[in-house]
Design an enzyme around this catalytic site. Structure first.
Site, PDB file in Angstrom:
ATOM      1  N   LYS A  79      33.455  62.093 -32.794  1.00  0.00           N
ATOM      2  CA  LYS A  79      34.250  61.760 -33.977  1.00  0.00           C
ATOM      3  C   LYS A  79      35.434  60.852 -33.653  1.00  0.00           C
ATOM      4  O   LYS A  79      35.942  60.144 -34.508  1.00  0.00           O
ATOM      5  CB  LYS A  79      34.764  63.033 -34.663  1.00  0.00           C
ATOM      6  CG  LYS A  79      35.697  63.858 -33.788  1.00  0.00           C
ATOM      7  CD  LYS A  79      36.180  65.104 -34.482  1.00  0.00           C
ATOM      8  CE  LYS A  79      35.180  66.221 -34.496  1.00  0.00           C
ATOM      9  NZ  LYS A  79      34.802  66.777 -33.157  1.00  0.00           N
ATOM     10  N   HIS A 207      40.276  75.133 -30.006  1.00  0.00           N
ATOM     11  CA  HIS A 207      40.891  73.797 -29.979  1.00  0.00           C
ATOM     12  C   HIS A 207      42.376  73.997 -30.213  1.00  0.00           C
ATOM     13  O   HIS A 207      42.762  74.586 -31.225  1.00  0.00           O
ATOM     14  CB  HIS A 207      40.274  72.902 -31.058  1.00  0.00           C
ATOM     15  CG  HIS A 207      40.581  71.445 -30.851  1.00  0.00           C
ATOM     16  ND1 HIS A 207      41.869  70.971 -30.742  1.00  0.00           N
ATOM     17  CD2 HIS A 207      39.773  70.369 -30.707  1.00  0.00           C
ATOM     18  CE1 HIS A 207      41.834  69.656 -30.543  1.00  0.00           C
ATOM     19  NE2 HIS A 207      40.581  69.267 -30.515  1.00  0.00           N
ATOM     20  N   GLU A 284      36.052  69.404 -24.851  1.00  0.00           N
ATOM     21  CA  GLU A 284      35.617  68.414 -25.839  1.00  0.00           C
ATOM     22  C   GLU A 284      36.693  67.341 -26.014  1.00  0.00           C
ATOM     23  O   GLU A 284      37.245  67.172 -27.098  1.00  0.00           O
ATOM     24  CB  GLU A 284      35.370  69.098 -27.189  1.00  0.00           C
ATOM     25  CG  GLU A 284      34.331  70.183 -27.168  1.00  0.00           C
ATOM     26  CD  GLU A 284      34.359  71.046 -28.438  1.00  0.00           C
ATOM     27  OE1 GLU A 284      35.194  70.789 -29.338  1.00  0.00           O
ATOM     28  OE2 GLU A 284      33.561  71.977 -28.508  1.00  0.00           O
TER      29      GLU A 284
END
Ligand code: PLP
Length: 434
Positions: A79, A207, A284
């Site tokens: 993304k 996250h 990530e």
């Protein structure tokens, strides 16, 4: 037309390279390519905005990440910047990928990346996208609610599920926990529900929020993961997968330094998930990899000078890229970014308060909320914004009929050799060169 897709691009006359890929001559830099393009465009009065992505910088970010976090496999967050060459280089360098939707899964699988190198890390997924992942063997999927478990039991009972935990993310520039992440109190219930539905939970993720400002967020979240691992093992899940998410800084700034952050993460991992524990650890990263890669070059298409009460002179510059183009995220950043002005100016030109607007008819279409101090410039002048590779091109639109800035990528000989020698990542390149 926006370039960036090697499958669609043509070739420059007399060259075998795809139009959007520029091989650097020995000693040549991406910055020189930027300057050359500015000159070429100015010479024929075509002053559309453009981006130059330096793929060698991308490779060096990967190296830095691997060195600083040797136990953590990076699964790049698509993304953040989904330019096909960015993804190809990362695939050739051996990263995994974090995908948020079917289209991102398609893009990465289309490069020949093995499904085992992909995590579908969106805790709230459309059923059809879950079915696509199931059909293509992408097994790792995140969840944070019972409702998602019910969907997964129906549509993908064989998935390897990763429970996303809520984090303390108030010290991140872009917090995420208001939207995603199960609280510690809820985890036991979710782990039991998964077991009762016949689903396999293999680990946890979190996250800390994008552009995290403190390594302590990672420390606390990793320690919480350990607690949930224990819960999961007790309930009967084979917990062996830890995903520490994104949030690593995208630019070299005062605080916090990436290396410091990595040091704290390594120490916490050594304590809570020691080597030999059999736990696979991934992250990530998005911004960390992509931010420094791209330089965005915009042009002043209109200008107004206004005199405010008190006689203060303010300049309004209208640029051909803005909020509905590459600068969507910048309105949420705490400070405006300072561009390099491409114009011969005196040694200490007077500076004025300036507002930078994008090209559409919407008054919200600004580049930054705050004013900048810039010299007096004119229609046709160029502004260069470095380190603009994260959450820029992936967030553009064609609002008001303005197409996104074109993108070209530069690469040096070493990376070119890597792409040529990596069968899948370099397929197209090999065809072109043969
Ligand atoms: N993973 C997930 C699930 C995300 O939502 C994001 C960003 O929103 C990322 C990874 C990448 O984060 P960053 O760019 O801060 O590294």
């Amino acid at each position: 037309a926006p370039v960036g897709n090697p499958e669609e691009s043509g070739e420059s006359p007399g060259s075998v390279w795809p139009k959007d890929l520029i091989p650097l001559e020995p000693g040549e830099t991406a910055w020189q390519v930027v300057m050359k393009k500015i000159k070429e465009l100015s010479d024929w009065d075509g002053r559309d905005p453009f981006t130059v992505a330096d793929l060698d910088v991308l490779a060096s970010r990967h190296q830095l990440f691997r060195q600083a976090l040797p136990r953590v496999s990076p699964f790049y967050a698509v993304k953040c910047n989904n330019n096909p060459w960015v993804l190809r280089v990362l695939a050739a360098l051996g990263t995994g990928f974090d995908c948020a939707s079917q289209v991102e899964l398609e893009q990465v699988l289309g490069l020949g990346v093995a499904p085992s190198r992909i995590i579908y890390a969106n805790p709230c997924k459309p059923v059809s996208h879950i079915q696509y992942a199931a059909h293509h063997g992408v097994q790792l999927l995140t969840f944070d609610s019972e409702e998602e478990l019910i969907k997964l039991a129906q549509h993908y009972p064989g998935a390897r599920l990763v429970l996303r935990l809520c984090t303390q993310d108030s010290e991140s520039i872009f917090p995420l926990s208001a939207k995603f992440g199960a609280s510690l109190e809820l985890c036991e219930h979710l782990l039991k529900s998964a077991r009762d539905l016949g689903l396999a939970v293999v680990g946890t993720s979190f996250h800390v929020g994008s552009s995290c400002q403190t390594p302590h967020s990672f420390m606390q979240a990793i320690t919480n993961c350990r607690r949930v691992f224990k819960m999961g093992l007790r309930i009967g899940h084979d917990m062996s997968f830890l995903d520490i998410g994104g949030g690593f800084p995208g630019k070299e700034g005062p605080d916090p330094k990436f290396e410091e952050m990595a040091g704290v993460i390594n120490a916490t991992l050594a304590q809570d998930f020691p080597e030999g524990s059999g736990v696979e650890i991934i992250a990530e990263p998005g911004r960390f990899y992509a931010a420094p890669v791209c330089t965005i070059v915009v042009n002043i298409i209109a200008k107004k000078a206004v005199v405010e009460t008190g006689g203060h002179r303010k300049l309004l510059y209208y640029l051909n890229d803005g909020y509905y183009g590459d600068f969507r995220i910048s309105l949420r950043e705490p400070e405006p970014r300072m561009p390099t002005v491409v114009k011969a100016l005196g040694p200490e030109p007077p500076l004025f308060s300036c507002l930078l607007f994008g090209p559409t008819c919407d008054a919200f279409d600004k580049l930054f909320l705050e004013e900048l101090q810039l010299p007096e410039l004119d229609v046709g002048d160029w502004l260069v914004f470095p380190a603009m590779g994260a959450y820029t091109s992936t967030m553009t639109s064609t609002f008001n009929g303005f197409p996104p800035a074109s993108i070209c990528c530069t690469l040096g000989p070493e990376l070119r050799r890597l792409l040529e020698s990596t069968p899948q990542a370099g397929t197209r390149l090999e065809q072109r060169l043969s």
